[in-house]
Design a protein around this motif. Structure first.
Motif, PDB file in Angstrom:
ATOM      1  N   LEU A  79       0.920  -1.173   0.179  1.00 54.04           N
ATOM      2  CA  LEU A  79       0.161  -0.161   0.108  1.00 54.04           C
ATOM      3  C   LEU A  79       1.248   1.407   0.037  1.00 54.04           C
ATOM      4  N   THR A  80       1.585   1.661   0.426  1.00 51.59           N
ATOM      5  CA  THR A  80       2.866   2.361   0.990  1.00 51.59           C
ATOM      6  C   THR A  80       3.333   2.606  -0.985  1.00 51.59           C
ATOM      7  N   LEU A  81       3.811   2.224  -1.444  1.00 51.53           N
ATOM      8  CA  LEU A  81       3.927   1.781  -2.536  1.00 51.53           C
ATOM      9  C   LEU A  81       3.306   1.971  -3.607  1.00 51.53           C
ATOM     10  N   ALA A  82       1.749   1.650  -3.414  1.00 53.57           N
ATOM     11  CA  ALA A  82       0.665   1.805  -4.738  1.00 53.57           C
ATOM     12  C   ALA A  82       1.175   3.708  -4.175  1.00 53.57           C
ATOM     13  N   TRP A  83       0.553   4.425  -2.679  1.00 61.44           N
ATOM     14  CA  TRP A  83       0.365   5.536  -2.731  1.00 61.44           C
ATOM     15  C   TRP A  83       0.847   6.475  -3.148  1.00 61.44           C
ATOM     16  N   VAL A  84       2.651   5.987  -2.915  1.00 63.31           N
ATOM     17  CA  VAL A  84       3.798   6.829  -3.522  1.00 63.31           C
ATOM     18  C   VAL A  84       3.626   7.231  -5.605  1.00 63.31           C
ATOM     19  N   LEU A  85       3.273   5.873  -6.067  1.00 67.15           N
ATOM     20  CA  LEU A  85       2.688   5.700  -7.444  1.00 67.15           C
ATOM     21  C   LEU A  85       0.818   6.809  -8.161  1.00 67.15           C
ATOM     22  N   GLN A  86       0.039   6.297  -6.900  1.00 60.61           N
ATOM     23  CA  GLN A  86      -0.823   7.402  -6.841  1.00 60.61           C
ATOM     24  C   GLN A  86      -0.705   9.119  -7.337  1.00 60.61           C
ATOM     25  N   ALA A  87       0.737   9.230  -5.919  1.00 61.28           N
ATOM     26  CA  ALA A  87       0.691  10.708  -5.259  1.00 61.28           C
ATOM     27  C   ALA A  87       1.812  11.524  -7.092  1.00 61.28           C
ATOM     28  N   ASN A  88       2.077   9.896  -7.514  1.00 62.07           N
ATOM     29  CA  ASN A  88       3.083  11.055  -9.072  1.00 62.07           C
ATOM     30  C   ASN A  88       2.430  10.794 -10.082  1.00 62.07           C
ATOM     31  N   GLY A  89       1.189  10.422 -10.205  1.00 57.91           N
ATOM     32  CA  GLY A  89       0.613  10.288 -11.251  1.00 57.91           C
ATOM     33  C   GLY A  89      -0.549   8.984 -11.508  1.00 57.91           C
ATOM     34  N   GLY A  90       0.038   8.149 -11.265  1.00 55.16           N
ATOM     35  CA  GLY A  90      -0.802   6.788 -10.680  1.00 55.16           C
ATOM     36  C   GLY A  90      -0.858   6.438 -12.336  1.00 55.16           C
ATOM     37  N   PRO A  91      -1.299   6.607 -13.238  1.00 59.26           N
ATOM     38  CA  PRO A  91      -0.428   5.008 -14.568  1.00 59.26           C
ATOM     39  C   PRO A  91       0.211   5.826 -15.451  1.00 59.26           C
ATOM     40  N   GLU A  92       0.468   7.370 -15.143  1.00 58.47           N
ATOM     41  CA  GLU A  92       1.273   8.204 -15.386  1.00 58.47           C
ATOM     42  C   GLU A  92       2.691   7.994 -14.588  1.00 58.47           C
ATOM     43  N   ALA A  93       2.770   7.727 -13.678  1.00 56.22           N
ATOM     44  CA  ALA A  93       4.167   7.726 -12.543  1.00 56.22           C
ATOM     45  C   ALA A  93       5.410   6.514 -13.450  1.00 56.22           C
ATOM     46  N   GLY A  94       6.696   7.560 -13.033  1.00 57.45           N
ATOM     47  CA  GLY A  94       7.617   7.630 -13.645  1.00 57.45           C
ATOM     48  C   GLY A  94       8.354   5.871 -13.116  1.00 57.45           C
ATOM     49  N   GLY A  96      10.695   5.923 -11.762  1.00 51.86           N
ATOM     50  CA  GLY A  96      11.798   6.725 -10.066  1.00 51.86           C
ATOM     51  C   GLY A  96      10.732   6.600  -8.916  1.00 51.86           C
ATOM     52  N   ALA A  97       9.266   6.753  -9.202  1.00 48.14           N
ATOM     53  CA  ALA A  97       8.787   6.782  -8.618  1.00 48.14           C
ATOM     54  C   ALA A  97       8.285   5.437  -7.987  1.00 48.14           C
ATOM     55  N   PHE A  98       8.434   4.729  -8.573  1.00 51.34           N
ATOM     56  CA  PHE A  98       8.517   3.269  -8.662  1.00 51.34           C
ATOM     57  C   PHE A  98       9.517   2.539  -7.444  1.00 51.34           C
ATOM     58  N   VAL A  99      10.784   3.241  -7.762  1.00 56.06           N
ATOM     59  CA  VAL A  99      12.066   3.188  -6.658  1.00 56.06           C
ATOM     60  C   VAL A  99      11.168   3.412  -5.616  1.00 56.06           C
ATOM     61  N   LEU A 100      11.829   4.578  -5.871  1.00 50.66           N
ATOM     62  CA  LEU A 100      11.433   5.570  -4.435  1.00 50.66           C
ATOM     63  C   LEU A 100       9.835   4.717  -3.226  1.00 50.66           C
ATOM     64  N   GLY A 101       9.013   4.589  -4.377  1.00 48.19           N
ATOM     65  CA  GLY A 101       7.795   3.348  -3.711  1.00 48.19           C
ATOM     66  C   GLY A 101       8.723   2.312  -2.680  1.00 48.19           C
ATOM     67  N   SER A 102       9.315   1.813  -3.977  1.00 51.91           N
ATOM     68  CA  SER A 102      10.116   0.264  -2.977  1.00 51.91           C
ATOM     69  C   SER A 102      10.690   0.580  -1.678  1.00 51.91           C
ATOM     70  N   LEU A 103      11.585   1.454  -2.013  1.00 52.07           N
ATOM     71  CA  LEU A 103      12.391   2.018  -1.089  1.00 52.07           C
ATOM     72  C   LEU A 103      11.818   2.037   0.463  1.00 52.07           C
ATOM     73  N   LEU A 104      10.711   2.880   0.385  1.00 51.90           N
ATOM     74  CA  LEU A 104       9.406   3.284   1.419  1.00 51.90           C
ATOM     75  C   LEU A 104       8.552   1.902   2.055  1.00 51.90           C
ATOM     76  N   MET A 227      11.037  -9.317   3.738  1.00 52.89           N
ATOM     77  CA  MET A 227      11.439 -10.073   3.000  1.00 52.89           C
ATOM     78  C   MET A 227       9.336  -9.860   2.788  1.00 52.89           C
ATOM     79  N   CYS A 228       8.946  -9.502   4.008  1.00 55.87           N
ATOM     80  CA  CYS A 228       7.572  -9.242   4.097  1.00 55.87           C
ATOM     81  C   CYS A 228       6.528  -8.202   3.060  1.00 55.87           C
ATOM     82  N   ALA A 229       8.024  -7.048   3.227  1.00 54.33           N
ATOM     83  CA  ALA A 229       7.977  -6.650   2.093  1.00 54.33           C
ATOM     84  C   ALA A 229       7.578  -6.289   0.846  1.00 54.33           C
ATOM     85  N   VAL A 230       9.277  -7.806   0.954  1.00 56.89           N
ATOM     86  CA  VAL A 230       9.678  -8.365  -1.094  1.00 56.89           C
ATOM     87  C   VAL A 230       7.748  -8.756  -1.328  1.00 56.89           C
ATOM     88  N   ALA A 231       7.797  -9.308  -0.731  1.00 49.69           N
ATOM     89  CA  ALA A 231       6.735  -9.832  -1.194  1.00 49.69           C
ATOM     90  C   ALA A 231       5.202  -9.101  -1.354  1.00 49.69           C
TER      91      ALA A 231
END
Length: 328
Positions: A79-94, A96-104, A227-231
């Motif tokens: 959900l944290t990753l999803a919120w970052v993607l949504q905050a950066n344009g959703g389907p238009e997110a780049g 970089g937003a995915f990497v940032l969201g994954s780290l968070l 590991m849960c986050a990776v899953a």
């Protein structure tokens, strides 16, 4: 020959290997669609989700504990990753937003594990109670923040990560096998891995030997949360959506996979390779039953029967040997 294989592989791996061969033979005769590329491709796609959550469960069990919050930690991380993607344009997110969201997402999963480990280590509360409390907290928090719904609408490359392949191998499977290798190195060649087995065998003796058991337990649960986050990230990419309840049915199956793989339920003994074989067996069982027309509920029931059988064989056999030695 069998004695040589047992000496080289170990009794657990050899037994599971023979059982795997038996499962393949039975279902190959029962269905002509079992030994097909399509079926094994389906198994390869479905295995990583359960496998990653099982790896997250493995470390706490080896330390003599349990992490009942694995699925909800995965979901809140996703959900944290999803919120970052949504905050950066959703389907238009780049990307970089995915990497940032994954780290968070990894940070959130690690934080949840850290809190559990710290409470278990410093308050000496039972891991079942601590992880149950964390599970309830994460579920309630996720339901509140999402209002019980799901989040979807991600960039196309997210679905490609969940369903894509590299040289014909599904991308999620590559992630899972990399994590298996990482866990194998961690448990077999690191100080923390050695301490994990020591804590699971006898935490008081480990403490008196000079090991900082509080730090070890905190790290164990933190790694479990990571590991849960990776899953969670892999599940989000495969489903192309995320909600609090994703993968709820996996919780008890992760415990089953660990026990079927020869992990001692009281901690101190277990191998990553054995757990990997157990996961493959469970997934092939599920796939074979589906090909025979059985629904997922029957597969779950069969998995439960296997857990009962494994416990009876393992502990009943030990009890029988002890009785023979004592002459009773």
């Amino acid at each position: 020959m069998m004695a040589w294989l047992k000496a080289r592989l170990g009794a657990e791996v050899l037994g599971l290997g023979l059982f795997l061969v038996l499962v393949v033979l039975v279902f190959s005769f029962a269905s002509d669609r079992f030994l097909t590329a399509a079926n094994f491709g389906s198994v390869a796609v479905q295995l990583p989700e359960l496998g990653l959550l099982t790896l997250a469960m493995l470390l706490p069990i080896l330390s003599g504990g349990l992490n009942l919050a694995v699925t909800y930690t995965a979901n809140i991380s996703a959900l944290t990753l999803a919120w970052v993607l949504q905050a950066n344009g959703g389907p238009e997110a780049g990307f970089g937003a995915f990497v940032l969201g994954s780290l968070l997402a990894l940070a959130v999963g690690g934080a949840a594990g850290f809190v559990m480990g710290a409470v278990v280590a410093y308050s000496r509360a039972h891991p079942i109670l601590v992880s149950l409390a964390m599970m309830i907290f994460l579920r309630g928090l996720g339901e509140y923040l999402t209002r019980g719904g799901d989040i979807s609408g991600f960039p196309d490359f997210v679905a490609a990560i969940g369903h894509g392949s590299i040289l014909g191998v599904p991308a999620p499977l590559i992630v899972f096998l990399a994590c298996v290798l990482l866990w194998q190195i961690l448990l077999g060649r690191s100080r923390l891995g050695f301490f994990t087995y020591m804590v699971g065998s006898n935490i008081e003796a480990t403490r008196y030997s000079g090991v900082n058991t509080k730090r070890a337990l905190t790290l164990i649960y933190t790694l479990s949360g990571l590991m849960c986050a990776v899953a969670g990230i892999v599940m989000m990419a495969r489903f192309n959506s995320v909600r609090v309840g994703h993968g709820e049915a996996y919780l008890l199956i992760t415990v089953l996979a660990c026990f079927l793989g020869g992990v001692d339920p009281f901690g101190g003994f277990g191998r990553v390779t054995s757990v990997l074989l157990a996961l493959v067996i469970l997934q092939l069982l599920s796939s074979g039953l589906n090909l025979l027309g059985a629904n997922q509920h029957l597969s779950t029931a069969v998995w439960g029967l296997f857990l009962i059988a494994v416990m009876v064989l393992r502990f009943g056999w030990k009890r029988w040997i002890e009785m023979r030695r004592n002459g009773t």
